[in-house]
Scaffold this motif. Structure first.
Motif, mmCIF file in Angstrom:
data_model
loop_
_atom_site.group_PDB
_atom_site.id
_atom_site.type_symbol
_atom_site.label_atom_id
_atom_site.label_comp_id
_atom_site.label_asym_id
_atom_site.label_seq_id
_atom_site.Cartn_x
_atom_site.Cartn_y
_atom_site.Cartn_z
ATOM 1 N N GLY A 16 24.704 15.893 -4.046
ATOM 2 C CA GLY A 16 24.847 16.970 -5.014
ATOM 3 C C GLY A 16 23.696 17.956 -4.939
ATOM 4 O O GLY A 16 22.790 17.823 -4.114
ATOM 5 N N ASP A 17 23.756 18.969 -5.804
ATOM 6 C CA ASP A 17 22.664 19.921 -5.918
ATOM 7 C C ASP A 17 21.414 19.181 -6.386
ATOM 8 O O ASP A 17 21.440 18.510 -7.424
ATOM 9 C CB ASP A 17 23.008 21.008 -6.945
ATOM 10 N N TYR A 18 20.340 19.323 -5.648
ATOM 11 C CA TYR A 18 19.086 18.659 -5.993
ATOM 12 C C TYR A 18 18.075 19.741 -6.333
ATOM 13 O O TYR A 18 17.743 20.583 -5.493
ATOM 14 C CB TYR A 18 18.616 17.797 -4.823
ATOM 15 N N MET A 42 23.847 13.708 1.712
ATOM 16 C CA MET A 42 23.408 15.106 1.798
ATOM 17 C C MET A 42 23.186 15.659 0.403
ATOM 18 O O MET A 42 23.906 15.311 -0.539
ATOM 19 C CB MET A 42 24.442 15.963 2.545
ATOM 20 N N VAL A 43 22.190 16.530 0.273
ATOM 21 C CA VAL A 43 21.943 17.228 -0.983
ATOM 22 C C VAL A 43 21.764 18.719 -0.698
ATOM 23 O O VAL A 43 21.380 19.114 0.399
ATOM 24 C CB VAL A 43 20.704 16.684 -1.732
ATOM 25 N N VAL A 77 18.429 11.472 4.292
ATOM 26 C CA VAL A 77 19.291 12.373 3.524
ATOM 27 C C VAL A 77 19.291 13.741 4.192
ATOM 28 O O VAL A 77 18.231 14.347 4.388
ATOM 29 C CB VAL A 77 18.813 12.499 2.065
ATOM 30 N N ARG A 78 20.476 14.223 4.571
ATOM 31 C CA ARG A 78 20.606 15.543 5.174
ATOM 32 C C ARG A 78 20.510 16.616 4.097
ATOM 33 O O ARG A 78 20.710 16.358 2.902
ATOM 34 C CB ARG A 78 21.949 15.682 5.909
ATOM 35 N N VAL A 79 20.230 17.863 4.526
ATOM 36 C CA VAL A 79 19.958 18.937 3.579
ATOM 37 C C VAL A 79 20.866 20.135 3.844
ATOM 38 O O VAL A 79 20.972 20.628 4.968
ATOM 39 C CB VAL A 79 18.487 19.384 3.641
ATOM 40 N N ASP A 80 21.520 20.578 2.791
ATOM 41 C CA ASP A 80 22.226 21.857 2.735
ATOM 42 C C ASP A 80 21.249 22.824 2.082
ATOM 43 O O ASP A 80 21.056 22.799 0.868
ATOM 44 C CB ASP A 80 23.498 21.688 1.898
ATOM 45 N N ALA A 146 21.069 20.284 7.724
ATOM 46 C CA ALA A 146 22.459 20.063 8.137
ATOM 47 C C ALA A 146 23.248 21.355 8.156
ATOM 48 O O ALA A 146 24.096 21.561 9.026
ATOM 49 C CB ALA A 146 23.131 19.067 7.196
ATOM 50 N N MET A 147 23.004 22.225 7.165
ATOM 51 C CA MET A 147 23.689 23.518 7.133
ATOM 52 C C MET A 147 22.955 24.445 6.173
ATOM 53 O O MET A 147 22.128 24.012 5.368
ATOM 54 C CB MET A 147 25.162 23.369 6.745
ATOM 55 N N TRP A 148 23.273 25.728 6.291
ATOM 56 C CA TRP A 148 22.705 26.748 5.420
ATOM 57 C C TRP A 148 23.719 27.133 4.340
ATOM 58 O O TRP A 148 24.907 27.234 4.608
ATOM 59 C CB TRP A 148 22.336 27.992 6.224
#
Length: 673
Positions: A16-18, A42-43, A77-80, A146-148
């Motif tokens: 979720g949004d972190y 992912m967050v 943990v991957r990051v958006d 992981a992505m933008w």
């Protein structure tokens, strides 16, 4: 070609949004420990952090974000990673107050909320590009990335600004779109009410006027506002592609038809590398799971049928409705896995830890105010395990049975001033037809009116007031080639400029439907009519009637009373190898079910009477196999027939014959073969 899946993510997305900036760094270690416990993969980070990343003009502080991304990476943990351009800092607005948007009434908004942006403002555009560049240069190859995630929910809560900068930008847009002022005058019909312009410089946005504004101008301004936001997205996207190659770029949509009416998601879907969506239940007494399924199907359709990603939804209640009930036990999992069934490669939330301050402190989160000794947290952990168990479905596609046509431009035009009846609501008709298809256990793709429809045995047009000639030709060819078409009233009325098609209603649909409409006859509040069939059966209708003249079509149902008594209410027209149905009034649920039942017979869609109501069954297929999702929204155990034996992924049990789906539960079977 840009990547279309989150880099480095080998399982379904869960998280979720972190927003760790809301908490002391001493909490971060606890957060990542709990993320591991919950199975977070992912967050989303940094979406509202511009003021922290650039505390004063040109002075940047990335230390806290460096430490955060390293911590998340170390914990798997991957990051958006967000570009924080949805909320410029207070110092920016102090220096550039003209970047705050102005309403059609001439009131300028103030800083203190979110998304208060004039998207035409040059200073905002420059500042947004600059902070995006800084982030891309620093984190473009970070191992956690992981992505933008560009901006946040474009169009919410402000899409259009009416300031002088927007006026100048609008004139440039008109020059590009039309070329000359004469072409604008022709498109807008400015000969009416003496509105003719001699020069593009005379044109302003459709600001407050004493009576209805020119509808062509109002419609084009909606297009302009949407295109302007999209220009800004593309600018940021291109910076990220250049400085962070190989990392996909997205922005979070809000496709639920009730939640964002200012964005043409058909156009936006072509610009993002991954389609992502935010969905929140509208708890107004209706069956919320039906709207949820509809939003998921629409999002998948915007993605062209490809897997997409649910980037936000709620673990329980939200905070922004008049009344915000909690979700029932098990509802979080049903909501999440319904999105997965309908094409999402994961289930993420707003947000990770519930805020103690600010406007959304009563919005639920993965870690609630009550901490880990709560029902919500226990359900989050259970859901994390379930999502992990389904990781093999990643990349598969949802199979659809029928198509529903939807066009945001038509919706915009329908909602302008001075339509025949305020009681006719295009979105309500879309909801009603979708719900009937849902109850017939048919999975829906949404489609643009000019899209290739050849693979669908049945196409439904619930409300398409604005229809191009090209769309009309497309539907005619679809029916001639063997398709079954169902069209609801007040469709095919105007062209892309909101000009009534020349000749009788319904314009480009006359030939395919085999009829004309002499006159529209909306009903008064509370007024109802009856329609009858040749066997004497009777159905009720309200809101709308029409004087229909068959010109080749056969009459199936007839108005029994009202001004249109004795006239056709529902017709059927054979054309080439196919059939086109037309319904000229607002039928209730029973009437719509009967109508779509007849159309389904024409389309040779077998009835699915063996499936219980509110037990949805959806299939995803791909290289890894075929997967049947069964979601039981009822309080009773259910049985779902299986076409083949298989393995149920959430329990590990073998499934054969009829699949047992406990009350309120979800089952997912990988079918053998």
């Amino acid at each position: 070609m840009p990547e279309t899946t989150p880099r480095g993510l080998t399982r379904l997305a869960f998280g979720g949004d972190y927003n760790p900036e809301q908490w002391p760094e001493s909490v971060w270690q606890e957060d990542v420990r709990l993320m591991r416990e919950a199975g977070v993969t992912m967050v989303s980070v940094g979406i509202f952090s511009w003021a922290l990343l650039e505390p004063s003009p040109g002075r940047h502080d990335f230390g806290w974000l460096d430490r955060l991304l390293d911590l998340l990476h170390d914990n798997g943990v991957r990051v958006d990673l967000g570009t924080p351009t949805v909320v410029p800092p207070a110092w920016f607005y102090r220096a550039h107050p003209e970047a705050l948007p102005v309403t059609a009434e001439g009131v300028r908004y103030e800083f203190g909320s979110r998304a208060a942006i004039c998207h035409s403002n040059a200073d905002y555009r420059a500042a947004a590009a600059a902070i995006t560049t800084k982030l891309a240069e620093r984190y473009g190859d970070h191992p956690a990335l992981a992505m933008w995630h560009v901006h946040n929910e474009y169009g919410v809560p402000v899409s259009a600004c009416y300031c002088d900068s927007c006026a100048a930008h609008f004139r440039r847009w008109l020059a590009t779109t039309y070329g000359t002022v004469d072409a604008v005058n022709e498109a807008w019909g400015t000969a009416f009410w003496g509105q003719r312009y001699a020069d593009l410089d005379q044109i302003n946005p459709p600001r407050l006027t004493p009576a209805a504004v020119n509808p062509g101008q109002a419609l084009d301004y909606k297009r302009f506002a949407d295109a302007t936001m999209r220009e800004n997205f593309v600018t940021e996207r291109d910076i990220l592609h250049r400085l962070s190659p190989g990392v996909p770029v997205t922005t979070n949509f809000m496709t639920a038809l009730s939640q964002c009416d200012s964005v043409d998601y058909w156009a936006w879907g072509r610009e993002v590398d991954i389609v992502t969506n935010d969905h929140y239940l509208i708890t107004d007494g209706r069956r919320t799971h039906v709207n949820l399924a509809m939003a998921a199907d629409l999002t998948r359709s915007v993605a062209g049928g490809a897997p997409w990603l649910l980037l936000e939804h709620s673990t329980s209640g939200v905070n922004w409705q008049p009344r915000n009930p909690a979700k029932a036990p098990g509802q979080m999992a049903r909501n999440s896995l319904t999105h997965v069934a309908r094409g999402s490669d994961g289930a993420m939330f707003f947000q990770w830890r519930q805020s103690r301050r600010g406007a959304e402190k009563f919005h639920s989160a993965m870690v609630p105010h009550g901490g880990t000794d709560t029902r919500v947290w226990r359900e989050v952990v259970e859901l994390g395990a379930a999502v992990d168990a389904l990781s093999e479905i990643r990349g598969t596609r949802t199979e659809a049975d029928v198509a529903v046509l939807w066009d945001w431009h038509s919706w915009w035009a329908q909602n302008l001033d001075w339509r025949p009846s305020v009681d006719h609501d295009a979105r309500e008709r879309a909801d009603a037809f979708y719900e009937t298809l849902y109850d017939r256990h048919l999975t829906v793709d949404f489609a643009h009116p000019e899209a290739d429809l050849s693979r669908y045995p049945l196409v439904v047009v619930p409300a398409l007031y604005l229809m191009t000639e090209a769309a009309g030709r497309n539907l005619k060819a679809y029916v001639e080639n063997g398709g079954t078409l169902v069209v609801s009233y007040f469709s095919g009325i105007v062209d892309e400029h909101d000009a009534v098609h020349e000749g009788a209603y319904p314009g480009p649909l006359r030939d395919v439907l085999g009829l004309t409409v002499e006159e529209l006859s909306p009903l008064l509040p509370g007024e109802r009519v009856s329609v009858t069939g040749p066997d004497g059966s009777e159905l009720g209708a309200d809101v709308w009637t029409e004087f229909v003249v068959p010109r080749g079509a056969e009459t199936v149902l007839t108005y029994a009373d009202g001004l249109t008594a004795g006239r056709p209410a529902v017709t059927r027209n054979r054309l080439g190898e196919g059939t086109a149905w037309y319904v000229s009034t607002r039928l209730g649920a029973d009437g719509l079910d009967a109508l779509l039942g007849w159309a389904a017979e024409d389309a040779r869609l077998a009835p699915r009477a063996d499936l219980p109501r509110d037990v949805e069954v959806v299939r995803r297929t791909g290289e890894s196999g075929t997967y049947l999702f069964a979601v039981n929204h009822t309080g009773s155990d259910a049985k779902v027939p299986l076409e083949a034996d298989g393995t149920e992924l959430l329990t590990g049990e073998r499934a054969a014959g009829r699949l047992a789906v406990p009350a309120g539960a979800v089952r997912v079977v990988r079918l053998d073969g």
